[in-house]
Design an enzyme around this catalytic site. Structure first.
Site, PDB file in Angstrom:
ATOM      1  N   GLU A   1      72.771   0.176 -30.172  1.00  0.00           N
ATOM      2  CA  GLU A   1      73.307  -1.170 -29.936  1.00  0.00           C
ATOM      3  C   GLU A   1      72.145  -1.993 -29.438  1.00  0.00           C
ATOM      4  O   GLU A   1      71.488  -1.634 -28.456  1.00  0.00           O
ATOM      5  CB  GLU A   1      74.462  -1.134 -28.935  1.00  0.00           C
ATOM      6  CG  GLU A   1      75.627  -0.235 -29.362  1.00  0.00           C
ATOM      7  CD  GLU A   1      76.180  -0.514 -30.748  1.00  0.00           C
ATOM      8  OE1 GLU A   1      76.091  -1.670 -31.219  1.00  0.00           O
ATOM      9  OE2 GLU A   1      76.677   0.422 -31.399  1.00  0.00           O
TER      10      GLU A   1
ATOM     11  N   CYS B   1      73.539  -8.501 -23.126  1.00  0.00           N
ATOM     12  CA  CYS B   1      73.309  -8.613 -24.571  1.00  0.00           C
ATOM     13  C   CYS B   1      74.303  -9.600 -25.170  1.00  0.00           C
ATOM     14  O   CYS B   1      74.059 -10.200 -26.203  1.00  0.00           O
ATOM     15  CB  CYS B   1      73.445  -7.253 -25.213  1.00  0.00           C
ATOM     16  SG  CYS B   1      74.918  -6.418 -24.663  1.00  0.00           S
TER      17      CYS B   1
HETATM   18  P1  NAD Z   1      64.103  -2.238 -24.279  1.00  0.00           P
HETATM   19  O1  NAD Z   1      64.256  -2.100 -25.759  1.00  0.00           O
HETATM   20  O2  NAD Z   1      62.863  -2.822 -23.749  1.00  0.00           O
HETATM   21  O3  NAD Z   1      64.235  -0.796 -23.601  1.00  0.00           O
HETATM   22  C1  NAD Z   1      65.347   0.040 -23.847  1.00  0.00           C
HETATM   23  C2  NAD Z   1      64.931   1.472 -23.575  1.00  0.00           C
HETATM   24  O4  NAD Z   1      64.008   1.890 -24.580  1.00  0.00           O
HETATM   25  C3  NAD Z   1      64.212   1.666 -22.237  1.00  0.00           C
HETATM   26  O5  NAD Z   1      64.622   2.885 -21.660  1.00  0.00           O
HETATM   27  C4  NAD Z   1      62.761   1.723 -22.650  1.00  0.00           C
HETATM   28  O6  NAD Z   1      61.938   2.388 -21.745  1.00  0.00           O
HETATM   29  C5  NAD Z   1      62.870   2.466 -23.971  1.00  0.00           C
HETATM   30  N1  NAD Z   1      61.720   2.335 -24.868  1.00  0.00           N
HETATM   31  C6  NAD Z   1      60.888   1.284 -24.994  1.00  0.00           C
HETATM   32  N2  NAD Z   1      59.965   1.551 -25.947  1.00  0.00           N
HETATM   33  C7  NAD Z   1      60.235   2.794 -26.428  1.00  0.00           C
HETATM   34  C8  NAD Z   1      59.654   3.627 -27.427  1.00  0.00           C
HETATM   35  N3  NAD Z   1      58.607   3.232 -28.131  1.00  0.00           N
HETATM   36  N4  NAD Z   1      60.211   4.845 -27.662  1.00  0.00           N
HETATM   37  C9  NAD Z   1      61.289   5.254 -26.957  1.00  0.00           C
HETATM   38  N5  NAD Z   1      61.884   4.508 -26.003  1.00  0.00           N
HETATM   39  C10 NAD Z   1      61.381   3.283 -25.741  1.00  0.00           C
HETATM   40  O7  NAD Z   1      65.392  -3.024 -23.754  1.00  0.00           O
HETATM   41  P2  NAD Z   1      65.755  -3.515 -22.262  1.00  0.00           P
HETATM   42  O8  NAD Z   1      64.821  -4.593 -21.866  1.00  0.00           O
HETATM   43  O9  NAD Z   1      65.948  -2.365 -21.343  1.00  0.00           O
HETATM   44  O10 NAD Z   1      67.201  -4.146 -22.499  1.00  0.00           O
HETATM   45  C11 NAD Z   1      67.377  -5.407 -23.045  1.00  0.00           C
HETATM   46  C12 NAD Z   1      67.709  -5.330 -24.514  1.00  0.00           C
HETATM   47  O11 NAD Z   1      68.847  -4.485 -24.701  1.00  0.00           O
HETATM   48  C13 NAD Z   1      68.096  -6.683 -25.095  1.00  0.00           C
HETATM   49  O12 NAD Z   1      67.534  -6.827 -26.375  1.00  0.00           O
HETATM   50  C14 NAD Z   1      69.626  -6.593 -25.167  1.00  0.00           C
HETATM   51  O13 NAD Z   1      70.207  -7.446 -26.118  1.00  0.00           O
HETATM   52  C15 NAD Z   1      69.816  -5.150 -25.497  1.00  0.00           C
HETATM   53  N6  NAD Z   1      71.144  -4.682 -25.127  1.00  0.00           N
HETATM   54  C16 NAD Z   1      72.065  -4.521 -26.122  1.00  0.00           C
HETATM   55  C17 NAD Z   1      73.349  -4.105 -25.825  1.00  0.00           C
HETATM   56  C18 NAD Z   1      74.381  -3.927 -26.914  1.00  0.00           C
HETATM   57  O14 NAD Z   1      75.419  -3.345 -26.646  1.00  0.00           O
HETATM   58  N7  NAD Z   1      74.123  -4.413 -28.127  1.00  0.00           N
HETATM   59  C19 NAD Z   1      73.704  -3.862 -24.496  1.00  0.00           C
HETATM   60  C20 NAD Z   1      72.727  -4.022 -23.492  1.00  0.00           C
HETATM   61  C21 NAD Z   1      71.461  -4.435 -23.822  1.00  0.00           C
END
Ligand code: NAD
Length: 541
Positions: free
Chosen positions: A293, A327
């Site tokens: 998501e 989000c």
């Molecule tokens: P992010 O993508 O920066 O990080 C998410 C997770 O991925 C973290 O644990 C991070 O450390 C990890 N990560 C980052 N790079 C990685 C890689 N190369 N390999 C593996 N893992 C990696 O997101 P964030 O800043 O924590 O959250 C905000 C984002 O999440 C926004 O884009 C928001 O829209 C989205 N979000 C979506 C939903 C939904 O249900 N659609 C819900 C909540 C948040």
């Protein structure tokens, strides 16, 4: 030995506590906050139930008071990631064979612990570590997470009881096996409940999990991990390994035993994971399930017959609660020219009353954004709008990171429906409004539908049924969660299962049966009671 088909109580949503002035919950929460602030936690990795300290550390800080360090957490290196995978595979043998009612009991117990003795700890940790107000913490780390725990157990029992047709000659049985291998859960900073749910939902279905929490939510996520241990989760079922996403990802995506990925976060990171899995596809024993998501650019679209007061409230709560870091947060709005003056006046006068500051002061509606990187990114968008002749900041726009990462609730008005802040995800308290000519209703709906890559949430406002039908139709794929005359945020487990399509994710609806089905690989067993003894059919005589 159990010879019964057990039933699970149909859950009800956990009631939201109010934290009113003289309430006992408010007093307890304040006490817990000051207790946590006086301590300094050393947060280990938890692999196979054992605490692991690597010496490679980072700090958990308070975003609204950035010099206050709450904890130091240890980060996984290559060795620990491999150990976590091994621990998950080892624990799988017993866990996947444990009678489902016992798996269910562990998570139902976790729900009770969270609703009771752990509630204030999880809420206080979420307020401090993620800068949520008491209300925002309560609906996340208490209510939503309790609901995930209880509703998932109920949905699991429904899935297991769904069976296929049998005949007198043969009995057909459907088994819901967990996936082969392990599941990799990668979770975002913005909801403690998502951190918990992405790891518990595959585990509940008999899988074992390697959980990489977000660096900015390690603090609250660690307390949840401790709660699961107290509830009796066996060692190795969920392995908690904070650390660098790319380092951990590189090792996990190279394991032949990767059974599935349960991700929530940005579109960019999920796309990277999908590509890596594609490139490595020959290495895996099974096709890994990819559930993600991701980002959003959520809209509020008002028709000329919209109720202005309700629209204004939805815009403010939708765009600015939790500093726009949901989000589902409203970040673009389409307002008809005939309503604009009234909407603008009410928006400005209301937004000017919003207090931003330390979440321990309960009169504040907003806290700080999560970290310096977010602060700089959001500030950059505000500066871009400030310097553009296509946009005007009508309220807010100030950013101050002297004490914490504070950004005022900001509204931009633009003449261009494709303006940068109308189309890109900002993930902060910034709402951009495009005012359309009343007679361009349909044309503007098409722009709303086509102008971003996302399809997560959206709201439509009108008192006119014909207009509602038209909006619903044109915006069919613009949102996986569509709200009529309400804000686009605040989905409740069991009531509005959450997720969107397009670049917003695989739309597997967290907290629903649909999501749990992704963590099983069914096996159909046909048992024949009196099989034919010859290959010849009667028509051959
Ligand atoms: P992010 O993508 O920066 O990080 C998410 C997770 O991925 C973290 O644990 C991070 O450390 C990890 N990560 C980052 N790079 C990685 C890689 N190369 N390999 C593996 N893992 C990696 O997101 P964030 O800043 O924590 O959250 C905000 C984002 O999440 C926004 O884009 C928001 O829209 C989205 N979000 C979506 C939903 C939904 O249900 N659609 C819900 C909540 C948040």
């Amino acid at each position: 030995m159990s010879n019964s088909c057990f039933k699970v109580k149909k859950p009800e949503n956990e009631p939201v506590l109010t934290y009113d002035k003289e309430s006992s919950e408010r007093m307890n929460l304040k006490l817990k906050i000051s207790e946590l602030k006086q301590k300094h936690y050393e947060i280990p990795l938890i692999i196979g139930g054992k605490e692991v300290h690597t010496g490679q550390t980072q700090e958990c800080i308070i975003p609204h008071n950035k010099n206050h360090v709450l904890a130091t957490y240890h980060m996984a290196g290559e060795k620990e990631v491999k150990l976590a995978i091994e621990a998950a595979l080892e624990a799988k043998r017993e866990w996947s064979k444990m009678p489902w009612q016992h798996r269910a009991s562990i998570f139902l117990k976790a729900a009770e612990l969270l609703a009771g003795p752990w509630r204030t700890t999880l809420n206080a940790a979420t307020m401090l570590g993620q800068s949520k107000t008491a209300h925002q913490a309560e609906i996340d780390s208490a209510c939503e997470l309790i609901d995930f725990l209880r509703f998932n157990v109920y949905y699991m029992s429904e899935i297991y009881s769904e069976q296929i047709i049998s005949t007198n000659e043969s009995w057909n049985r459907m088994e819901y096996r967990p996936l082969e291998g392990f599941v990799f859960a990668v979770t975002p900073f913005n909801f403690t409940a998502i951190g918990g749910n992405l790891s518990i939902s595959p585990a509940l279905m008999g899988n074992t999990v390697v959980w990489k929490p977000s660096g900015s939510a390690v603090y609250s996520n660690y307390f949840f991990m401790k709660l699961l241990q107290e509830a009796g989760l066996p060692d190795g079922v969920i392995n908690f390994i904070p650390g660098s996403g790319s380092l951990i990802g590189d090792i996990v995506f190279n394991s032949e035993w990767l059974g599935g990925v349960h991700f929530t976060g940005s579109t960019e990171v999920f796309n990277g994971m999908w590509k890596t899995v594609g490139a490595n596809i020959d290495k895996y024993r099974s096709y890994p399930r990819l559930v993600g998501e991701t980002g959003g650019k959520d809209f509020v679209f008002a028709h000329k017959d919209a109720d202005v007061d309700k629209l204004v409230t939805a815009l403010i709560r939708g765009a600015f609660e939790y500093q726009g870091q949901k989000c589902s947060a409203a970040s673009r709005a389409y307002i008809p020219e005939s309503l604009w003056n009234e909407v603008k006046e009410k928006l400005i006068s209301e937004v000017e009353t919003i207090k931003v500051g330390d979440v321990e002061d309960f009169t504040n509606f907003m806290g700080a954004v999560i970290d310096k990187k977010s602060f700089d990114k959001i500030k950059g968008y505000i500066e871009y709008a400030n310097n553009s002749n296509e946009a005007e900041i009508i309220v807010g726009g100030n950013c101050d990171d002297t004490i914490g990462y504070f950004i005022e609730p900001t509204i931009i008005a633009t003449k261009n429906p494709f303006f940068k802040t109308m189309t890109e995800e900002i993930f902060g308290p910034v709402l951009t409004i495009y005012v359309y000519e009343d007679n361009k209703f349909e044309e503007t709906l098409n722009i709303c539908n086509e102008s971003t890559v996302y399809g997560l949430t959206g709201s439509i406002f009108s008192q006119n049924r014909k207009a509602i039908v038209e909006m619903e139709n044109i915006l069919e794929y613009a949102a996986g969660n569509l709200y009529i005359n309400d804000k686009p945020t605040g989905a409740v487990v069991g009531q509005q299962p959450f997720g969107g399509g397009r670049a917003s994710g695989t739309n597997d609806k967290a907290g629903s049966k649909l999501n749990l089905l992704r963590w099983v690989s069914p096996r159909v067993i046909k048992e024949t009671f009196n099989a034919p003894g010859s290959y010849r059919y009667s028509f051959m005589e």
